[in-house]
Design a protein around this motif. Structure first.
Motif, PDB file in Angstrom:
ATOM      1  N   UNK A 220      21.548 140.775  44.312  1.00 30.59           N
ATOM      2  CA  UNK A 220      20.568 140.593  43.238  1.00 30.59           C
ATOM      3  C   UNK A 220      19.642 141.801  43.121  1.00 30.59           C
ATOM      4  N   UNK A 221      19.148 142.284  44.264  1.00 32.39           N
ATOM      5  CA  UNK A 221      18.269 143.459  44.226  1.00 32.39           C
ATOM      6  C   UNK A 221      19.026 144.702  43.765  1.00 32.39           C
ATOM      7  N   UNK A 222      20.268 144.798  44.181  1.00 33.33           N
ATOM      8  CA  UNK A 222      21.080 145.933  43.714  1.00 33.33           C
ATOM      9  C   UNK A 222      21.197 145.898  42.191  1.00 33.33           C
ATOM     10  N   UNK A 223      21.432 144.728  41.630  1.00 29.07           N
ATOM     11  CA  UNK A 223      21.557 144.604  40.176  1.00 29.07           C
ATOM     12  C   UNK A 223      20.243 144.923  39.466  1.00 29.07           C
ATOM     13  N   UNK A 224      19.127 144.498  40.055  1.00 28.74           N
ATOM     14  CA  UNK A 224      17.810 144.808  39.480  1.00 28.74           C
ATOM     15  C   UNK A 224      17.608 146.317  39.391  1.00 28.74           C
ATOM     16  N   UNK A 225      17.926 147.026  40.481  1.00 31.18           N
ATOM     17  CA  UNK A 225      17.718 148.472  40.516  1.00 31.18           C
ATOM     18  C   UNK A 225      18.714 149.211  39.634  1.00 31.18           C
ATOM     19  N   UNK A 226      19.952 148.702  39.567  1.00 32.41           N
ATOM     20  CA  UNK A 226      20.939 149.305  38.672  1.00 32.41           C
ATOM     21  C   UNK A 226      20.469 149.193  37.220  1.00 32.41           C
ATOM     22  N   UNK A 227      19.979 148.022  36.861  1.00 33.70           N
ATOM     23  CA  UNK A 227      19.512 147.820  35.485  1.00 33.70           C
ATOM     24  C   UNK A 227      18.323 148.721  35.182  1.00 33.70           C
ATOM     25  N   UNK A 228      17.412 148.848  36.149  1.00 30.24           N
ATOM     26  CA  UNK A 228      16.238 149.703  35.958  1.00 30.24           C
ATOM     27  C   UNK A 228      16.643 151.165  35.808  1.00 30.24           C
ATOM     28  N   UNK A 229      17.458 151.671  36.738  1.00 31.49           N
ATOM     29  CA  UNK A 229      17.872 153.074  36.692  1.00 31.49           C
ATOM     30  C   UNK A 229      18.686 153.376  35.443  1.00 31.49           C
ATOM     31  N   UNK A 230      19.475 152.393  34.988  1.00 29.19           N
ATOM     32  CA  UNK A 230      20.328 152.608  33.815  1.00 29.19           C
ATOM     33  C   UNK A 230      19.519 152.742  32.530  1.00 29.19           C
ATOM     34  N   UNK A 231      18.273 152.306  32.531  1.00 28.19           N
ATOM     35  CA  UNK A 231      17.403 152.515  31.380  1.00 28.19           C
ATOM     36  C   UNK A 231      16.926 153.959  31.303  1.00 28.19           C
ATOM     37  N   UNK A 232      17.038 154.666  32.429  1.00 28.50           N
ATOM     38  CA  UNK A 232      16.597 156.058  32.506  1.00 28.50           C
ATOM     39  C   UNK A 232      17.784 157.013  32.444  1.00 28.50           C
ATOM     40  N   UNK A 233      18.813 156.698  33.214  1.00 31.94           N
ATOM     41  CA  UNK A 233      19.914 157.633  33.464  1.00 31.94           C
ATOM     42  C   UNK A 233      21.262 157.060  33.049  1.00 31.94           C
ATOM     43  N   UNK A 234      22.165 157.971  32.730  1.00 36.19           N
ATOM     44  CA  UNK A 234      23.546 157.590  32.419  1.00 36.19           C
ATOM     45  C   UNK A 234      24.435 157.624  33.661  1.00 36.19           C
ATOM     46  N   UNK A 235      23.848 158.006  34.801  1.00 31.63           N
ATOM     47  CA  UNK A 235      24.630 158.157  36.031  1.00 31.63           C
ATOM     48  C   UNK A 235      23.957 157.386  37.161  1.00 31.63           C
ATOM     49  N   UNK A 236      24.352 156.147  37.360  1.00 34.99           N
ATOM     50  CA  UNK A 236      23.779 155.298  38.402  1.00 34.99           C
ATOM     51  C   UNK A 236      24.911 154.809  39.291  1.00 34.99           C
ATOM     52  N   UNK A 237      24.753 155.032  40.597  1.00 38.19           N
ATOM     53  CA  UNK A 237      25.820 154.714  41.546  1.00 38.19           C
ATOM     54  C   UNK A 237      25.261 154.043  42.783  1.00 38.19           C
ATOM     55  N   UNK A 238      26.082 153.279  43.459  1.00 37.19           N
ATOM     56  CA  UNK A 238      25.715 152.699  44.742  1.00 37.19           C
ATOM     57  C   UNK A 238      26.047 153.699  45.841  1.00 37.19           C
ATOM     58  N   UNK A 239      25.242 153.724  46.886  1.00 37.53           N
ATOM     59  CA  UNK A 239      25.508 154.631  47.997  1.00 37.53           C
ATOM     60  C   UNK A 239      24.945 154.056  49.284  1.00 37.53           C
ATOM     61  N   UNK A 240      25.724 154.137  50.347  1.00 39.56           N
ATOM     62  CA  UNK A 240      25.223 153.758  51.662  1.00 39.56           C
ATOM     63  C   UNK A 240      24.278 154.843  52.178  1.00 39.56           C
ATOM     64  N   UNK A 241      23.511 154.505  53.197  1.00 41.22           N
ATOM     65  CA  UNK A 241      22.640 155.509  53.813  1.00 41.22           C
ATOM     66  C   UNK A 241      23.454 156.653  54.377  1.00 41.22           C
ATOM     67  N   UNK A 242      24.583 156.356  55.005  1.00 40.60           N
ATOM     68  CA  UNK A 242      25.419 157.407  55.596  1.00 40.60           C
ATOM     69  C   UNK A 242      25.881 158.394  54.533  1.00 40.60           C
ATOM     70  N   UNK A 243      26.329 157.892  53.384  1.00 40.88           N
ATOM     71  CA  UNK A 243      26.775 158.775  52.310  1.00 40.88           C
ATOM     72  C   UNK A 243      25.589 159.531  51.703  1.00 40.88           C
ATOM     73  N   UNK A 244      24.469 158.849  51.573  1.00 42.28           N
ATOM     74  CA  UNK A 244      23.290 159.469  50.963  1.00 42.28           C
ATOM     75  C   UNK A 244      22.782 160.644  51.794  1.00 42.28           C
ATOM     76  N   UNK A 245      22.886 160.554  53.112  1.00 47.36           N
ATOM     77  CA  UNK A 245      22.482 161.681  53.968  1.00 47.36           C
ATOM     78  C   UNK A 245      23.268 162.937  53.612  1.00 47.36           C
ATOM     79  N   UNK A 246      24.560 162.774  53.341  1.00 48.10           N
ATOM     80  CA  UNK A 246      25.394 163.931  52.990  1.00 48.10           C
ATOM     81  C   UNK A 246      25.122 164.404  51.564  1.00 48.10           C
ATOM     82  N   UNK A 247      24.774 163.466  50.691  1.00 44.30           N
ATOM     83  CA  UNK A 247      24.376 163.860  49.334  1.00 44.30           C
ATOM     84  C   UNK A 247      23.141 164.751  49.406  1.00 44.30           C
TER      85      UNK A 247
END
Length: 249
Positions: free
Chosen positions: A130-157
């Motif tokens: 549910x929280x993931x969907x809330x944040x996806x909806x919020x970010x999608x109002x700003x950006x055309x590029x919204x993705x899910x990422x684990x902490x491990x992947x985000x560190x490399x990003x």
């Protein structure tokens, strides 16, 4: 949804601006630096405070990594969602009994530079769907590029971003020091810089590499080293070794 942004720096300013431009209401921007908060609040027509944190459904913490845990402890409300915007920290760094998540915009932010917010990638991590969907909806109002990422992947990003942005900008700074030392306008180099960046929109960076190191032009490399000193010489030698090794010269 009631949203509060915590912070008064570059990320806080641009997120607040992106929200207001996209008709996402903010109930407050909160922080310690009253002068900066006041400037943001007056420009974007939002409330601000340095001492009273308003009740909200979502708190977005936009402070330095070293301050995230301390600042997050100020939020005493339990029935809310709290996110940080760090590229490197886990969501578990947030020090409270509320729901936790990360909301990472992949961009370099300066208050004086306009940005196309719709092009900024956002990376989301949350404790539940549910929280993931809330944040996806919020970010999608700003950006055309919204993705899910684990902490491990985000560190490399974030690590990739440091190489691609922070290190490159430091090299621009060193290059300007050299041009300034010889009274050569740095503007002369902007078309070269623009073309270098534009090429990697169309080519793999490894294939786009040019210069004396990739050619193993020892005469030019030695000449350059004679012109440099201190940290710039060390950087020059380190990067050229890396280029030679990559291209097996």
């Amino acid at each position: 949804m009631q949203i509060v942004i915590i912070g008064s720096g570059n990320v806080a300013y641009h997120l607040a601006k992106a929200f207001t431009q996209n008709q996402i209401p903010l109930v407050q921007i909160f922080g310690r630096n009253e002068n900066d908060l006041k400037k943001i609040a007056e420009e974007l027509h939002i409330d601000y405070s340095t001492d009273i944190l308003k009740e909200a459904d979502l708190y977005i913490i936009c402070v330095s990594d070293r301050s995230v845990e301390e600042v997050s402890a100020l939020i005493l409300k339990k029935d809310c969602l709290v996110v940080h915007t760090s590229g490197s920290l886990p969501k578990e760094i947030l020090a409270g009994e509320y729901r936790k998540a990360s909301f990472y915009p992949l961009q370099t932010f300066s208050k004086s530079k306009e940005l196309e917010y719709e092009k900024i990638p956002f990376f989301i991590e949350a404790e539940n769907e549910n929280d993931k969907n809330i944040l996806f909806e919020l970010a999608s109002k700003i950006s055309q590029k919204v993705m899910e990422s684990t902490h491990e992947k985000r560190k490399y990003i974030h690590l990739t971003a440091v190489f691609a942005c922070n290190f490159v900008n430091h090299l621009f700074t060193r290059a300007k020091e050299i041009s300034d030392s010889q009274d050569i306008p740095f503007d002369y180099f902007l078309p070269l810089i623009d073309e270098t960046v534009q090429k990697i929109h169309e080519m793999d960076p490894k294939l786009a590499q040019t210069g004396p190191a990739v050619r193993n032009d020892v005469r030019i490399l030695d000449l350059h080293k004679q012109l440099l000193k201190d940290e710039s010489l060390e950087i020059y030698e380190t990067i050229n070794r890396s280029i030679k090794k990559m291209y097996e010269l």
